[in-house]
Design an enzyme around this catalytic site. Structure first.
Site, PDB file in Angstrom:
ATOM      1  CB  SER A 417      -1.056   0.057   1.182  1.00 39.36           C
ATOM      2  OG  SER A 417      -1.811   0.876   1.173  1.00 39.36           O
ATOM      3  CG  ASP A 469      -5.586  -2.394  -4.907  1.00 39.34           C
ATOM      4  OD1 ASP A 469      -6.269  -1.097  -4.409  1.00 39.34           O
ATOM      5  OD2 ASP A 469      -4.632  -2.708  -4.437  1.00 39.34           O
TER       6      ASP A 469
END
Length: 645
Positions: A417, A469
């Site tokens: 991330s 995503d």
């Protein structure tokens, strides 16, 4: 549509947002009215007691009052169902109905108070009647309190500061007064978002670093949402329509051109080896999250496995720095990575804004010194976080210590991330001192590197992205494009909002054909309009002179921000076929090298957030590597969706 204007200010709710809350209140009121009527008819003969006349009067007046409220709420629901998001003409009477509905709360509050007072006078009547009236009083106050809470939720702190849309043309927007007004509105919007974020993150400390992160995050939110004249439900409806539109376009596309020759063996082998490396190093990226992620991934056995470590309080021969529950973290790291105590050079859970937890370990299986960086809170703080870790690694001699033990090992930096973004920048910083450095960035943010730095990073950085995503597609340009597409699909929608949301919930839960819900106005629909539709420009406050609707492509849209790119080469994992919208037990994935242009637009879907979760990414990697799922080859330097079958 723009938020309703009541009592001289704008509210964060539109006139077509009252269908569902109105229907809920209507159902409750009807059941309540029937219950009171039944109570009165069945027990009116038992009201010839002390205080019975008061209770009888209370029930009769309450029945009349509820009947008036039911009629008013029914009218609100019926009016709210009319028109479309950008055709508010049929709902022009909504403000008057709401004023009437709010006015009815006054006699309801008075009557509920009188009922409570009369019951408190120790009325000597039938217990069933008394208990029934007590229940009505309680229900009345519950509804009143719920309404007050709802009003607080839909209250827009900026509603009283909204300036009217300019009417003097573009020159008016360039005036000094207008510039000052827009600057004041931007400052107010940032302040509002900062308050909201602080409220949501109340458990975070209040030091200077934290306040900086709150301010930067609030500025990001206010930049993209404060110049739109949309309420939250409009954005939800727009995202729902965009998802169906994207699915419809994908279903209508012809199969990609098939290349007649097979990919070269070195390139195919490179994909295989890099996937194996990703599977291995993802364990370190997950370990950097500490015990919370480990317990989440192992809900039944995790606490038992690390419970002994959590109870330890003595010092150890490994380097733990700062933070709380250090031994719990270290126990989870050992179980996640499979390493031994002696394999760790440094573990830091010193956790402040821009100062990230990280670990340094000797990975004997891959003969590498692994630096795993945990994620950061702020997009704008990634560079500061990477610089902090760099200074710790170099200035404190952590890397020197590691390579003094294993001088022949190579350096590998990993993260997930926003930690992947920090890891990529950290690898670039370390490249001059450690030319053999490699970086594996899992689900990194897109808006990170310049074009030249992106090309440079392909030599030593591999990024991994799962499905839709949203984080690897997150950039300033993509956010602007998403906002533009939301405004466009809303402006051309021919269905009322409640139908969009209902159909969207059904579509997300159970699937279906995205083509059976048209989103473009046809001639017949336009003929039914009672006034001209609100255009895309009308959905922006103050005309938004810097905003452009000239292009459908985010790559071609004019922007005041330079284009930014994700780090390194990108491996994309995609689901094969349709396996249900939420069931992942039988999901199979395909893997391929993808060009960065494949992530130049935010895709809407129910898994756009879950595909970012580290545990989901780890399961997908395990499925691809261990189960031998099919790999689809796409030239890394191209931008087309060219598959080999």
């Amino acid at each position: 549509m723009p938020g309703m204007v009541l009592f001289g200010r704008r509210w964060a709710i539109a006139s077509d947002d009252l269908v569902f809350p109105g229907f809920f209140e209507l159902s409750l009121r009807v059941v309540w009215w029937i219950g009171i009527l039944t109570l009165f008819l069945m027990h009116r003969g038992k009201l010839d007691c002390a205080g019975g006349a008061l209770l009888s009067s209370y029930l009769i007046v309450l029945l009349v009052l509820l009947a008036v409220i039911i009629c008013t709420v029914s009218a609100i629901v019926c009016v709210s169902m009319k028109g479309t998001i950008c055709n508010p003409g049929p709902r022009k009477s909504m403000s008057k109905l709401l004023y009437l509905r709010l006015a009815l709360f006054l006699p309801e509050m008075v009557w509920a108070s009188l009922g409570a007072a009369w019951i408190a006078d120790d009325v000597q009547c039938d217990k069933t009647v008394v208990n029934g009236i007590i229940a009505t009083v309680i229900i009345s106050w519950i509804i009143i309190v719920s309404t007050v809470v709802t009003i607080i939720i839909v209250f827009d702190p900026l509603g009283g500061k909204m300036a009217p849309c300019p009417s003097a043309g573009p020159n008016h927007l360039d005036s000094r007064e207008s510039s000052q007004l827009l600057h004041g509105l931007k400052t107010a919007a940032t302040s509002v978002w900062e308050t909201r974020i602080k409220f949501l993150c109340c458990c975070v400390g209040k030091d200077d670093h934290t306040r900086v992160a709150f301010s930067s995050t609030a500025e990001l939110f206010s930049t993209y949402f404060s110049d739109t004249d949309l309420v939250p439900s409009d954005i939800a409806a727009g995202l729902t329509l965009l998802h169906q539109q994207q699915d419809s376009i994908r279903n209508s596309q012809e199969p990609g051109e098939v290349i007649s020759h097979s990919p070269g063996a070195p390139q195919e082998a490179d994909l295989d080896s890099e996937l194996a490396n990703c599977q291995h190093y993802m364990q370190f990226a997950a370990a950097a999250y500490g015990w919370p992620l480990y317990i989440y991934r192992n809900p039944f056995t995790g606490l038992c496995k690390i419970g002994g470590d959590c109870c330890r309080s003595g010092t150890t021969d490994y380097d733990l720095v700062g933070g709380e529950q250090l031994h719990c973290h270290f126990g989870s790291i050992l179980h996640t990575t499979g390493l031994q105590y002696r394999d760790f050079i440094h573990i830091s859970f010193h956790d402040k804004v821009y100062e990230l937890p990280f670990l340094v370990a000797l990975d004997h299986r891959k003969e590498s010194v692994v630096v795993a960086v945990r994620g950061t809170m702020s997009l704008q703080g990634i560079s500061q976080a990477a610089r902090y870790v760099y200074q710790r690694l170099v200035n404190d001699g952590i890397l020197s210590q590691a390579f003094s033990i294993a001088p022949e090992y190579r350096l590998v930096v990993v993260g997930h991330s926003l930690g992947a973004g920090a890891a990529a920048l950290l690898a670039i910083m370390l490249r001059s001192s450690y030319p053999q450095v490699r970086c594996y960035a899992f689900s990194p943010p897109r808006g990170l590197l310049s074009k030249s730095l992106y090309e440079y990073s392909k030599n030593f950085i591999v990024s991994l992205v799962l499905g839709k995503d949203v984080i690897p597609r997150l950039s300033v340009t993509n956010l602007e494009d998403l906002k533009k597409r939301i405004l466009r699909v809303i402006a051309h929608c021919n269905k009322p909002k409640y139908q969009i949301l209902l159909h969207g919930c059904w579509y997300e839960l159970f699937g279906g054909s995205p083509d059976n819900f048209p989103t473009e106005l046809d001639g017949g629909a336009q003929a039914d309009l009672t006034q001209p539709l609100l255009g895309e420009q009308s959905l922006l406050t103050h005309g938004s002179p810097t905003y452009s609707f000239s292009s459908d492509s985010p790559l071609e849209s004019p922007t005041k921000y330079p284009p930014l790119y994700p780090p390194g080469r990108i491996i994309h994992l995609e689901e094969e076929g349709t396996s249900g919208r939420f069931c992942r037990s039988a999901v199979r994935y395909s893997a391929r090298w993808s060009h960065e242009s494949q992530f130049s637009r935010i895709l809407i879907g129910p898994k756009m957030l879950t595909d970012h979760m580290p545990d989901v990414l780890m399961k997908a990697l395990d499925s691809v590597v261990s189960d031998g799922a099919s790999y689809v080859f796409c030239p890394a330097g191209g931008g087309s969706n060219v598959d080999v079958v």
